[in-house]
Design a protein around this motif. Sequence first.
Motif, PDB file in Angstrom:
ATOM      1  N   ILE A  67      -6.398 -25.039  21.312  1.00  0.00           N
ATOM      2  CA  ILE A  67      -6.159 -25.520  22.682  1.00  0.00           C
ATOM      3  C   ILE A  67      -7.024 -26.726  23.008  1.00  0.00           C
ATOM      4  O   ILE A  67      -6.634 -27.612  23.785  1.00  0.00           O
ATOM      5  N   GLY A  68      -8.198 -26.821  22.388  1.00  0.00           N
ATOM      6  CA  GLY A  68      -9.108 -27.918  22.691  1.00  0.00           C
ATOM      7  C   GLY A  68      -8.543 -29.284  22.358  1.00  0.00           C
ATOM      8  O   GLY A  68      -8.691 -30.227  23.144  1.00  0.00           O
ATOM      9  N   ASP A  69      -7.878 -29.404  21.210  1.00  0.00           N
ATOM     10  CA  ASP A  69      -7.358 -30.727  20.818  1.00  0.00           C
ATOM     11  C   ASP A  69      -5.864 -30.694  20.475  1.00  0.00           C
ATOM     12  O   ASP A  69      -5.317 -31.671  19.962  1.00  0.00           O
ATOM     13  N   ASN A  70      -5.202 -29.558  20.777  1.00  0.00           N
ATOM     14  CA  ASN A  70      -3.755 -29.423  20.530  1.00  0.00           C
ATOM     15  C   ASN A  70      -3.366 -29.730  19.083  1.00  0.00           C
ATOM     16  O   ASN A  70      -2.381 -30.418  18.816  1.00  0.00           O
ATOM     17  N   THR A  71      -4.166 -29.215  18.152  1.00  0.00           N
ATOM     18  CA  THR A  71      -3.805 -29.314  16.736  1.00  0.00           C
ATOM     19  C   THR A  71      -3.298 -27.960  16.250  1.00  0.00           C
ATOM     20  O   THR A  71      -3.556 -26.919  16.875  1.00  0.00           O
ATOM     21  N   PHE A  72      -2.580 -27.991  15.141  1.00  0.00           N
ATOM     22  CA  PHE A  72      -1.932 -26.776  14.643  1.00  0.00           C
ATOM     23  C   PHE A  72      -2.349 -26.488  13.199  1.00  0.00           C
ATOM     24  O   PHE A  72      -2.556 -27.399  12.396  1.00  0.00           O
ATOM     25  N   SER A  73      -2.427 -25.210  12.896  1.00  0.00           N
ATOM     26  CA  SER A  73      -2.693 -24.753  11.529  1.00  0.00           C
ATOM     27  C   SER A  73      -1.865 -23.502  11.272  1.00  0.00           C
ATOM     28  O   SER A  73      -1.258 -22.939  12.195  1.00  0.00           O
ATOM     29  N   LEU A  74      -1.838 -23.049  10.021  1.00  0.00           N
ATOM     30  CA  LEU A  74      -1.055 -21.860   9.693  1.00  0.00           C
ATOM     31  C   LEU A  74      -1.609 -20.636  10.407  1.00  0.00           C
ATOM     32  O   LEU A  74      -2.823 -20.480  10.561  1.00  0.00           O
ATOM     33  N   GLY A  75      -0.713 -19.743  10.797  1.00  0.00           N
ATOM     34  CA  GLY A  75      -1.107 -18.529  11.490  1.00  0.00           C
ATOM     35  C   GLY A  75      -1.272 -17.346  10.551  1.00  0.00           C
ATOM     36  O   GLY A  75      -0.827 -17.363   9.410  1.00  0.00           O
ATOM     37  N   ILE A  76      -1.906 -16.307  11.039  1.00  0.00           N
ATOM     38  CA  ILE A  76      -2.212 -15.129  10.244  1.00  0.00           C
ATOM     39  C   ILE A  76      -0.961 -14.353   9.851  1.00  0.00           C
ATOM     40  O   ILE A  76      -0.949 -13.619   8.866  1.00  0.00           O
ATOM     41  N   ARG A  77       0.139 -14.548  10.592  1.00  0.00           N
ATOM     42  CA  ARG A  77       1.360 -13.793  10.303  1.00  0.00           C
ATOM     43  C   ARG A  77       1.874 -14.072   8.892  1.00  0.00           C
ATOM     44  O   ARG A  77       2.399 -13.162   8.229  1.00  0.00           O
ATOM     45  N   LEU A  78       1.704 -15.299   8.418  1.00  0.00           N
ATOM     46  CA  LEU A  78       2.142 -15.630   7.063  1.00  0.00           C
ATOM     47  C   LEU A  78       1.368 -14.822   6.024  1.00  0.00           C
ATOM     48  O   LEU A  78       1.945 -14.331   5.049  1.00  0.00           O
ATOM     49  N   SER A  79       0.062 -14.671   6.236  1.00  0.00           N
ATOM     50  CA  SER A  79      -0.746 -13.860   5.326  1.00  0.00           C
ATOM     51  C   SER A  79      -0.301 -12.407   5.354  1.00  0.00           C
ATOM     52  O   SER A  79      -0.224 -11.738   4.318  1.00  0.00           O
ATOM     53  N   GLN A  80       0.003 -11.915   6.549  1.00  0.00           N
ATOM     54  CA  GLN A  80       0.444 -10.530   6.672  1.00  0.00           C
ATOM     55  C   GLN A  80       1.735 -10.284   5.899  1.00  0.00           C
ATOM     56  O   GLN A  80       1.886  -9.268   5.222  1.00  0.00           O
ATOM     57  N   LEU A  81       2.667 -11.235   6.001  1.00  0.00           N
ATOM     58  CA  LEU A  81       3.928 -11.090   5.271  1.00  0.00           C
ATOM     59  C   LEU A  81       3.703 -11.159   3.761  1.00  0.00           C
ATOM     60  O   LEU A  81       4.311 -10.395   2.997  1.00  0.00           O
ATOM     61  N   GLY A  82       2.828 -12.075   3.336  1.00  0.00           N
ATOM     62  CA  GLY A  82       2.550 -12.200   1.911  1.00  0.00           C
ATOM     63  C   GLY A  82       1.908 -10.951   1.346  1.00  0.00           C
ATOM     64  O   GLY A  82       2.290 -10.462   0.278  1.00  0.00           O
ATOM     65  N   ILE A  83       0.934 -10.405   2.068  1.00  0.00           N
ATOM     66  CA  ILE A  83       0.272  -9.177   1.617  1.00  0.00           C
ATOM     67  C   ILE A  83       1.256  -8.015   1.589  1.00  0.00           C
ATOM     68  O   ILE A  83       1.251  -7.188   0.673  1.00  0.00           O
ATOM     69  N   SER A  84       2.124  -7.938   2.592  1.00  0.00           N
ATOM     70  CA  SER A  84       3.134  -6.883   2.629  1.00  0.00           C
ATOM     71  C   SER A  84       4.038  -6.960   1.405  1.00  0.00           C
ATOM     72  O   SER A  84       4.364  -5.944   0.780  1.00  0.00           O
ATOM     73  N   LYS A  85       4.442  -8.170   1.038  1.00  0.00           N
ATOM     74  CA  LYS A  85       5.287  -8.357  -0.143  1.00  0.00           C
ATOM     75  C   LYS A  85       4.562  -7.940  -1.406  1.00  0.00           C
ATOM     76  O   LYS A  85       5.115  -7.235  -2.264  1.00  0.00           O
ATOM     77  N   LEU A  86       3.299  -8.345  -1.538  1.00  0.00           N
ATOM     78  CA  LEU A  86       2.522  -8.003  -2.729  1.00  0.00           C
ATOM     79  C   LEU A  86       2.341  -6.498  -2.850  1.00  0.00           C
ATOM     80  O   LEU A  86       2.417  -5.936  -3.946  1.00  0.00           O
ATOM     81  N   ASN A  87       2.128  -5.827  -1.713  1.00  0.00           N
ATOM     82  CA  ASN A  87       1.940  -4.381  -1.731  1.00  0.00           C
ATOM     83  C   ASN A  87       3.203  -3.648  -2.161  1.00  0.00           C
ATOM     84  O   ASN A  87       3.143  -2.528  -2.678  1.00  0.00           O
ATOM     85  N   LYS A  88       4.352  -4.269  -1.925  1.00  0.00           N
ATOM     86  CA  LYS A  88       5.621  -3.626  -2.269  1.00  0.00           C
ATOM     87  C   LYS A  88       6.074  -3.937  -3.701  1.00  0.00           C
ATOM     88  O   LYS A  88       7.061  -3.394  -4.167  1.00  0.00           O
ATOM     89  N   MET A  89       5.348  -4.829  -4.361  1.00  0.00           N
ATOM     90  CA  MET A  89       5.731  -5.196  -5.717  1.00  0.00           C
ATOM     91  C   MET A  89       5.315  -4.112  -6.696  1.00  0.00           C
ATOM     92  O   MET A  89       4.282  -3.463  -6.558  1.00  0.00           O
ATOM     93  N   ASN A  90       6.120  -3.934  -7.715  1.00  0.00           N
ATOM     94  CA  ASN A  90       5.841  -3.009  -8.791  1.00  0.00           C
ATOM     95  C   ASN A  90       5.875  -3.801 -10.085  1.00  0.00           C
ATOM     96  O   ASN A  90       6.908  -4.376 -10.431  1.00  0.00           O
ATOM     97  N   LEU A  91       4.759  -3.858 -10.786  1.00  0.00           N
ATOM     98  CA  LEU A  91       4.650  -4.709 -11.960  1.00  0.00           C
ATOM     99  C   LEU A  91       5.727  -4.411 -12.987  1.00  0.00           C
ATOM    100  O   LEU A  91       6.419  -5.309 -13.468  1.00  0.00           O
ATOM    101  N   GLY A  92       5.895  -3.139 -13.326  1.00  0.00           N
ATOM    102  CA  GLY A  92       6.896  -2.774 -14.313  1.00  0.00           C
ATOM    103  C   GLY A  92       8.300  -3.113 -13.872  1.00  0.00           C
ATOM    104  O   GLY A  92       9.105  -3.661 -14.636  1.00  0.00           O
ATOM    105  N   TYR A  93       8.610  -2.827 -12.617  1.00  0.00           N
ATOM    106  CA  TYR A  93       9.954  -3.079 -12.086  1.00  0.00           C
ATOM    107  C   TYR A  93      10.238  -4.570 -11.993  1.00  0.00           C
ATOM    108  O   TYR A  93      11.301  -5.051 -12.408  1.00  0.00           O
ATOM    109  N   ASP A  94       9.283  -5.324 -11.441  1.00  0.00           N
ATOM    110  CA  ASP A  94       9.504  -6.758 -11.240  1.00  0.00           C
ATOM    111  C   ASP A  94       9.510  -7.534 -12.553  1.00  0.00           C
ATOM    112  O   ASP A  94      10.004  -8.658 -12.603  1.00  0.00           O
ATOM    113  N   SER A  95       8.962  -6.952 -13.615  1.00  0.00           N
ATOM    114  CA  SER A  95       8.948  -7.619 -14.913  1.00  0.00           C
ATOM    115  C   SER A  95      10.192  -7.331 -15.735  1.00  0.00           C
ATOM    116  O   SER A  95      10.515  -8.088 -16.663  1.00  0.00           O
TER     117      SER A  95
END
Length: 264
Positions: A67-95
């Motif tokens: 809010i101080g300078d009206n600049t933008f950066s990536l939000g935490i939601r992207l990390s949450q989605l990425g971690i959720s995807k990684l948690n659902k991965m199965n090494l044997g299945y995905d390979s």
Amino acid sequence: MKLDEFSEPEKYIVPAVKRAIEILNLLEKADAPMGLSEIARHVDYPKSSIFRILVTLEKYGFVERNIGDNTFSLGIRLSQLGISKLNKMNLGYDSYKYMEELAKKTGESVYLAVLNNYRVVLIQRVDSPSMWSLVTKLGLRSPVHCTASGQVLISEFSDDELRELVKKVGLKKYTEKTITRFSELKQRLKKVREQGFSVVDREYNPELVAVAAPIRNTWGKIIAALLITLQYQGSKTVAKAYELAEDLKVYADKISRRLGYVGK
């Protein structure tokens, strides 16, 4: 609409979504938060469109605004989605589908191995039509210092980690070709790191030549090895292992990228 009808994906791309993704990709590569004018210099869209996209992304947590300078950066939601995807991965299945492709391409059985308590454990396999039975059992445990998969799995260990490994399990001699000295093991692992694969010529089993390549997770850590074993039939077997190494590296990289690895 059936999935096989999407032969021309460009026809179905939504422009507003494409713009949002391009902005997210821009913010991901930026070294610091970016303002509206700076973003506009990099993407060829009207500022008004960019602003509406940023406001929408901010609302759902995909970008954050200072809010101080009206600049933008990536939000935490992207990390949450990425971690959720990684948690659902199965090494044997995905390979598995990549292992099937590799087995079909090479005509050889393909194995997936992981490290467990300083031992190599086979957790997945795809057999070729011409498979033979010396190495087929899932759950098979093998030493690390004299197997191709083991050498790959410990190839990035520090000296302290290697010393701990030797202290725990030793460097047992299995054949006349087995590495039994710490200095020799370090030199071999250096070679494995440099070439991106390991070839073992009858160092564990006098009837086997094996070749393995590393599989990495999203943080670049080696978490598994892709492996092909060959029945020894003279020096041509070793030459074939080196030829197979290139295909192994390609498919190990495909699996790694499926698991989120983006390369060095």
